[in-house]
Design a protein around this motif. Structure first.
Motif, PDB file in Angstrom:
ATOM      1  N   TRP A  29      19.302  -6.586   0.565  1.00 46.43           N
ATOM      2  CA  TRP A  29      18.606  -6.781  -0.708  1.00 46.43           C
ATOM      3  C   TRP A  29      19.035  -5.706  -1.703  1.00 46.43           C
ATOM      4  N   PRO A  30      19.170  -6.066  -2.956  1.00 44.04           N
ATOM      5  CA  PRO A  30      19.614  -5.097  -3.966  1.00 44.04           C
ATOM      6  C   PRO A  30      18.735  -3.854  -4.066  1.00 44.04           C
ATOM      7  N   VAL A  31      17.446  -3.992  -3.841  1.00 43.58           N
ATOM      8  CA  VAL A  31      16.551  -2.840  -3.946  1.00 43.58           C
ATOM      9  C   VAL A  31      16.908  -1.759  -2.924  1.00 43.58           C
ATOM     10  N   PHE A  32      17.478  -2.152  -1.800  1.00 44.90           N
ATOM     11  CA  PHE A  32      17.816  -1.183  -0.764  1.00 44.90           C
ATOM     12  C   PHE A  32      19.261  -0.688  -0.851  1.00 44.90           C
ATOM     13  N   GLU A  33      19.982  -1.033  -1.913  1.00 48.02           N
ATOM     14  CA  GLU A  33      21.344  -0.533  -2.080  1.00 48.02           C
ATOM     15  C   GLU A  33      21.347   0.940  -2.462  1.00 48.02           C
ATOM     16  N   ALA A  34      20.293   1.365  -3.181  1.00 53.52           N
ATOM     17  CA  ALA A  34      20.173   2.778  -3.535  1.00 53.52           C
ATOM     18  C   ALA A  34      19.650   3.551  -2.315  1.00 53.52           C
ATOM     19  N   SER A  35      20.052   4.792  -2.197  1.00 50.23           N
ATOM     20  CA  SER A  35      19.691   5.601  -1.033  1.00 50.23           C
ATOM     21  C   SER A  35      18.206   5.920  -0.953  1.00 50.23           C
ATOM     22  N   LEU A  36      17.581   6.246  -2.085  1.00 49.57           N
ATOM     23  CA  LEU A  36      16.186   6.679  -2.059  1.00 49.57           C
ATOM     24  C   LEU A  36      15.229   5.578  -1.579  1.00 49.57           C
ATOM     25  N   PRO A  37      15.299   4.359  -2.122  1.00 49.26           N
ATOM     26  CA  PRO A  37      14.402   3.318  -1.598  1.00 49.26           C
ATOM     27  C   PRO A  37      14.629   3.024  -0.116  1.00 49.26           C
ATOM     28  N   ARG A  38      15.874   3.061   0.311  1.00 49.11           N
ATOM     29  CA  ARG A  38      16.188   2.826   1.725  1.00 49.11           C
ATOM     30  C   ARG A  38      15.568   3.927   2.583  1.00 49.11           C
ATOM     31  N   LEU A  39      15.715   5.176   2.158  1.00 49.14           N
ATOM     32  CA  LEU A  39      15.167   6.308   2.896  1.00 49.14           C
ATOM     33  C   LEU A  39      13.645   6.244   2.965  1.00 49.14           C
ATOM     34  N   VAL A  40      13.008   5.926   1.849  1.00 48.03           N
ATOM     35  CA  VAL A  40      11.545   5.834   1.813  1.00 48.03           C
ATOM     36  C   VAL A  40      11.057   4.733   2.749  1.00 48.03           C
ATOM     37  N   ALA A  41      11.712   3.592   2.743  1.00 48.62           N
ATOM     38  CA  ALA A  41      11.310   2.481   3.602  1.00 48.62           C
ATOM     39  C   ALA A  41      11.479   2.832   5.081  1.00 48.62           C
ATOM     40  N   VAL A  42      12.596   3.461   5.418  1.00 44.41           N
ATOM     41  CA  VAL A  42      12.829   3.845   6.814  1.00 44.41           C
ATOM     42  C   VAL A  42      11.814   4.901   7.250  1.00 44.41           C
ATOM     43  N   LEU A  43      11.559   5.893   6.420  1.00 48.57           N
ATOM     44  CA  LEU A  43      10.581   6.924   6.772  1.00 48.57           C
ATOM     45  C   LEU A  43       9.181   6.339   6.922  1.00 48.57           C
ATOM     46  N   ALA A  44       8.803   5.441   6.027  1.00 50.12           N
ATOM     47  CA  ALA A  44       7.491   4.800   6.132  1.00 50.12           C
ATOM     48  C   ALA A  44       7.402   3.997   7.433  1.00 50.12           C
ATOM     49  N   GLY A  45       8.463   3.311   7.786  1.00 45.52           N
ATOM     50  CA  GLY A  45       8.487   2.550   9.033  1.00 45.52           C
ATOM     51  C   GLY A  45       8.363   3.448  10.252  1.00 45.52           C
ATOM     52  N   VAL A  46       9.055   4.561  10.224  1.00 37.15           N
ATOM     53  CA  VAL A  46       8.999   5.508  11.339  1.00 37.15           C
ATOM     54  C   VAL A  46       7.591   6.101  11.468  1.00 37.15           C
ATOM     55  N   VAL A  47       6.973   6.431  10.344  1.00 41.75           N
ATOM     56  CA  VAL A  47       5.609   6.973  10.369  1.00 41.75           C
ATOM     57  C   VAL A  47       4.636   5.934  10.926  1.00 41.75           C
ATOM     58  N   LEU A  48       4.757   4.685  10.481  1.00 41.64           N
ATOM     59  CA  LEU A  48       3.873   3.631  10.989  1.00 41.64           C
ATOM     60  C   LEU A  48       4.034   3.457  12.499  1.00 41.64           C
ATOM     61  N   ILE A  49       5.266   3.407  12.975  1.00 36.98           N
ATOM     62  CA  ILE A  49       5.493   3.244  14.406  1.00 36.98           C
ATOM     63  C   ILE A  49       5.044   4.491  15.176  1.00 36.98           C
ATOM     64  N   GLY A  50       5.277   5.657  14.613  1.00 38.58           N
ATOM     65  CA  GLY A  50       4.857   6.901  15.266  1.00 38.58           C
ATOM     66  C   GLY A  50       3.350   7.020  15.407  1.00 38.58           C
ATOM     67  N   THR A  51       2.626   6.687  14.343  1.00 36.73           N
ATOM     68  CA  THR A  51       1.167   6.757  14.425  1.00 36.73           C
ATOM     69  C   THR A  51       0.631   5.705  15.388  1.00 36.73           C
ATOM     70  N   ALA A  52       1.294   4.563  15.459  1.00 37.21           N
ATOM     71  CA  ALA A  52       0.884   3.539  16.428  1.00 37.21           C
ATOM     72  C   ALA A  52       1.132   4.024  17.852  1.00 37.21           C
ATOM     73  N   ALA A  53       2.219   4.725  18.064  1.00 38.11           N
ATOM     74  CA  ALA A  53       2.564   5.199  19.408  1.00 38.11           C
ATOM     75  C   ALA A  53       1.556   6.225  19.926  1.00 38.11           C
ATOM     76  N   VAL A  54       1.096   7.107  19.061  1.00 45.71           N
ATOM     77  CA  VAL A  54       0.151   8.147  19.496  1.00 45.71           C
ATOM     78  C   VAL A  54      -1.307   7.756  19.256  1.00 45.71           C
ATOM     79  N   ARG A  55      -1.519   6.594  18.621  1.00 44.06           N
ATOM     80  CA  ARG A  55      -2.864   6.064  18.339  1.00 44.06           C
ATOM     81  C   ARG A  55      -3.716   7.026  17.515  1.00 44.06           C
ATOM     82  N   PHE A  56      -3.063   7.772  16.628  1.00 43.50           N
ATOM     83  CA  PHE A  56      -3.775   8.713  15.772  1.00 43.50           C
ATOM     84  C   PHE A  56      -3.156   8.713  14.389  1.00 43.50           C
TER      85      PHE A  56
END
Length: 70
Positions: A29-56
């Motif tokens: 998608w064009p929105v993810f061609e820039a580095s910053l939106p891609r980085l923010v989306a990946v970091l948000a995904g990692v945080v969501l999965i991380g908090t789910a893993a530790v249940r906190f």
């Protein structure tokens, strides 16, 4: 650290986190061609999965929220 994420919340976080990461890295998608939106989306995904893993979620603690039964 007491768990404050319930089963439904945990499942939703895993699904949304994985979707964000996959969209950012594989969608083309064009929105993810820039580095910053891609980085923010990946970091948000990692945080969501991380908090789910530790249940906190620190934000839930600050706000006094809890989605699990005790």
């Amino acid at each position: 650290m007491t768990s404050n994420i319930g089963t439904s919340d945990r499942t939703l976080r895993i699904v949304l986190g994985a979707a964000l990461i996959l969209m950012a890295l594989l969608s083309g998608w064009p929105v993810f061609e820039a580095s910053l939106p891609r980085l923010v989306a990946v970091l948000a995904g990692v945080v969501l999965i991380g908090t789910a893993a530790v249940r906190f979620c620190p934000l839930y603690r600050v706000l006094g929220l809890q989605t699990c039964r005790h």
